[in-house]
Every structure is written in C-alpha cells, then in structure tokens.
Design a protein around this motif. Structure first.
Motif: not given
Length: 558
Positions: A351-356
């Motif tokens: 979940n790249v968006d959550a990481v960002k």
C-alpha cells in the motif's frame, strides 16, 4: 522450518570471555569486576584514569512514534554498532537495562532482536548484575526512614498528608498504585495514603543515570525532596539522614556493565529510566566511559524522537556536556502504513499510498532533530514483507526533507546487512557538520520551557496550565530551581497527548495536569495527559509463556 526466535539465536551465540571484550577497548582485566564469564562491571578507578583522553564521536539512535507494527530502535542500535566495527571503525554501544515489569508484561526485553542482539540476553532481561534491585532497595530504605521518622516524634514536622516519596517495585502491579499504609494501630504508625511506582520511574534511577561519580550521586540523593511541612517548606532526603546509606547500597550499581553483541563487539548496558516519566537514556557514566574508549559510540533514547531525543538533547547532553555528531532515525515501512491508516492485520499487503500518507510522522521527527543542529539519516528497518515500491516511497520522501534514508537488514543479516548505513553514519559523524544546541536556554522560565517543547517539538497550538500550576513553577524559580530543564511526561504513541492521534496531528493543545520537582535528578517533570507511573499487566501477560525447558534453559523471553 520456522525462523529462530530471539532467545534461540541468543542461546546459540559464540560468546567470548568478558576479558577479551574489555581488551578490545583497552580495559585491563584487573579493571573488570566479573559477574560470571560474560558480563562485568568496569571499575571506578579505571574510569577516573580516562579523564584526559579525547572523546570519540557520539551517535544517537532514535525513532518515529512507536506503533504496534514495531520499529526496532534497540535492534538498529546494536546492528549499527556491529556494522561500524565491520567496516573497520572502533565502536561501542550504550543502551539501557531492561525492566522486569515490561519483560513479564507486554513489551518484552531490551536486548535487540534477530541477529542484532546483546548477550547474555536471558541475564540482561532478568536480574542482570542486580542494579535495579539495588535501586529498589535504596529507594525503599528512604521510604522506610521517612515513616520511621514520623513514628518517633516527627522532629522535622512533616505533614503526613504531604509525603511525596512513594515506594517502588520492579514489576507491573496495578493493585499497588494507591494504597493505605500503617494500618493496624499505634504500633504501626500513622495511617496515610501512598502507593507504589515501578522502579524505573524512581528519581533514584534518574539520579544514578545522571550522576558523574559517587560523590555527585550522594549529593543528588540528598537534594531529593521527599515531603513538605504544613507551611509548604520542603523536607529533603538529607534531612532524613538517608543519603549516605543509599549511596552505600548503590556503590556497585553506579559502575557501568560491559557485555557483548552476537558479533563479540563491546556494549555498555547501564541504567534504565522511564522515557515518558524520566529522561529515558542510559547512564552518563557509561556513555562518557565509552566515549573515552571508542572512536564511535552508538546510544539510544527511549520511545520516539519527540520524547527520547528531545530529553537526550535537552537534559542528558545539556547536563553532561555531551555534543552528538549524528542522529539515526529509525522507521519501518509497516509503521508508515499504520500511521497512514492501515490496520495491523492488513500490513502485509502492499500500500504505497498509505506509506506516503504515514510519512508525515517521520517528516516531523526529521525536522525536529535537524532543529537541534545535528545531521540525521533515516534507517529503514527492513521487514521481509516490504515491497521495493514501498521502500522507495520512504526514500523519496526523506530525500525531499533534505536527508537520506538507507535500508538496513541487520535483524536478518547482522553487520552484513547494515554496512551501507554504517558507512553513511561514519561519514556524517566525521564530517563535522553538527552544530548542536539545546532547544531552550537555561535562563528561560519553566513555563516558557514547557511551552517551547509543546509548540516546537509537538507542534501544539499552546499549553493548558491552570494558575495553580503556573504559581508552583514560579515558586520553584524563586527557590533557585528556575535554570533546570523540563522533562515532559506524555504518551509515547502520539505527538499529542491522545495516543490514538497518529501521523502528524495539528490543532491540539497540551494539557499540563501536574508538575513535579525532581530536585536531585535536576529537572522539572510536567505531567501531560494521563500517564501511569505503575503499569499494569495485560490480560495475557508474557509471564504465562516464560518457563524452563527440559534442559533447564529459559524459554519465552523476547
């Protein structure tokens, strides 16, 4: 085949005799006081002989706000120490001792993990060299002498409603938080309300970790305020006459403990003050000794940088005259996702968006550390499920903050997995770019110091302090305590006082519920929100899984 547990890895360690570890730092055998074959105390006479040596470079390891996903600050501290030695640098590690309470509760031990551990892990997480028992005994001796003084006529005119010195126990025991003492009639004294704190919350612990030698220790113990009279004037430990005997009980505990990592590198493990009540750093005497013996000293501060690093800079470094050369800020992809709103059960999915989104918490910590004038590098503590895209998202975010993030695999690979981080940290420390300065000057008022930390570190809009608390701070200033630093006591889970506010919250204020003067330790504690000085056990404590196996070996510690 299941991966080995931390205790299985530790048990299989190829430990060297402690004299060989001391020899790596130039400590002669006769300067070591062995506790078995694999741990020893370093003698005070030898420590005194090091005074004229130059200091090595001090490197602080801190972290983002802790999450249930895990960050691995101690593991990174140990791994970085091993990594520096692996690239040919003479490095030592300085960490805190483990408290029995969290060991048998929920948090576990404090010796690192995986292939970046300090050993003997079992001893370190249990009785070790008896330091915490000595602190418990010294603290409770004073408590007994206070009640004894009151029983035998109370010549100091102590107001028994205003005895501030509670008792301590190195265990999580909620039943003892508030008790009534001296019940049972005339022979047992005057009944009064009191309670127990956990040993690591004792002012004696904080003093042991800030004192420079036994003489300084005895003076600080004597300076502790233990009660007040009816006219509100303070009663000190030295008035009770306990400071000398307490120093005797703490004589051996004051000497730093030397152990080793899995890779046979030296580690000083000494002291363990609570990071959300006290200053959360290992002892000054251990850190200063290590700096005289090694070219690089890697140490850690408790919890996230908003608590641990701030107190390391504003209390420990200020009082001990230390100047850090570099800071390592530990983060994980999993914690970024959790800060970004992902539930713990769903952390395995990319979940790249959550990481960002979660990187906002990391970014605020980076800015805060940079504000102290010390260069910072981010260590991404690697987990097997981290995707390349998630790791790159963290790296890109950190680069935009004017810093650099390095992937570290010390947990799985030991020093071989952390050489890139070690090389970067050594270059930062050697670069001479640090221009360390504490957050506030000594001359600032106590209330302004509290507000400065709340606004500049937590990013609060302001501080809620009623007039009674402000008057108390002013009274302490009038008594000569105005130059002391402040020690903020708040939840470790958030920049705010609400543990559920993750990320980088804004639009909140910091409520100061109470202030306490730790005159011996040399700081003023500001209690912000709800803070426990005696934790409780969870519904299924770790103690239920700790036992001896058929071979007499300990199982279940972590």
């Amino acid at each position: 085949m299941a991966p080995k547990t931390d205790i299985e890895i530790a048990r299989a360690a190829n430990k060297k005799p402690i004299q060989e570890i001391g020899d790596k730092l130039g400590i002669p055998s006769d300067a070591l006081l062995p506790y078995g074959h694999d741990k020893a105390k370093v003698g005070q006479d030898f420590i005194n002989s090091l005074a004229d040596r130059p200091d090595g470079k001090l490197i602080l390891v801190t972290a983002i706000n802790p999450t249930p996903a895990g960050e691995g600050k101690t593991t990174t501290t140990v791994g970085l120490g091993d990594g520096l030695n692996a690239i040919g640098r003479r490095a030592a590690i300085c960490i805190r001792e483990a408290s029995l309470g969290p060991n048998f509760g929920m948090k576990g031990g404090a010796a690192g993990g995986g292939y970046a551990q300090v050993v003997p892990m079992e001893d370190m997480n249990l009785h070790f060299t008896g330091d915490f028992h000595a602190i418990t005994s010294a603290h409770n001796l004073l408590a007994a002498m206070i009640d004894n003084h009151i029983y035998w006529g109370n010549a100091l005119e102590i107001d028994i409603r205003r005895v501030t010195w509670r008792r301590v126990l190195d265990m999580n025991d909620r039943a003892l938080r508030q008790i009534t003492a001296s019940l049972g009639g005339v022979a047992n004294g005057f009944p009064r309300e009191t309670g127990f704190d956990i040993t690591v919350a004792s002012e004696v612990m904080a003093i042991l970790c800030l004192a420079t030698d036994l003489k300084d220790l005895e003076k600080r113990l004597g300076d502790m305020i233990v009660a007040y009279r009816r006219d509100k004037s303070p009663v000190y430990c030295r008035d009770i006459g306990a400071d000398g005997a307490m120093t005797v009980l703490l004589k051996d505990a004051m000497q730093p403990n030397l152990v080793q990592t899995l890779e046979n590198n030296p580690a000083f493990v000494h002291g363990g003050p609570f990071a959300n009540i006290a200053h959360g750093c290992n002892s000054v005497i251990a850190t200063k000794t290590a700096l005289k013996l090694a070219d690089y000293v890697v140490t850690e501060a408790g919890f996230g940088a908003d608590l641990g690093a701030e107190k390391f800079f504003d209390i420990k470094c200020r009082k001990a005259g230390l100047s850090p050369a570099a800071v390592v800020l530990v983060a994980t992809v999993r914690a970024m996702k959790m800060n970004g709103g992902v539930a713990k059960a769903d952390l395995g999915a990319e979940n790249v968006d959550a990481v960002k989104k979660g990187c906002a918490n990391l970014g605020r910590h980076i800015e805060n550390v940079q504000g102290f004038g010390v260069p910072v590098v981010v260590a991404i503590n690697h987990f097997a499920g981290d995707s390349a895209a998630e790791v790159q998202a963290v790296k890109d975010f950190v680069a935009a903050q004017g810093s650099e993030a390095v992937l570290a695999k010390h947990w799985a690979d030991g020093s071989a997995g952390v050489t890139e981080l070690a090389t970067k940290v050594a270059a930062l420390a050697d670069g001479g770019s640090a221009a360390f300065a504490p957050l506030y000057p000594d001359a600032m008022s106590l209330s302004e110091k509290i507000e400065t930390v709340a606004k500049r570190i937590y990013r609060a809009d302001g501080v809620e302090m009623d007039q009674k608390i402000r008057a108390q701070l002013k009274e302490w200033e009038d008594q000569g305590y105005g130059a002391l630093p402040v020690c903020m006591a708040k939840t470790q889970y958030s920049f705010s006082t609400d543990p559920n506010l993750r990320g980088a919250p804004t639009g909140f204020s910091i409520p100061v519920r109470e202030v306490r003067l730790s005159a011996g330790a040399g700081f003023v504690v500001a209690i912000c929100g709800e803070i426990m000085t005696m934790p409780g056990l969870p519904s299924a404590p770790a103690a239920q899984s700790i036992r001896l196996n058929a071979d007499g070996e300990i199982e279940g510690l972590f």
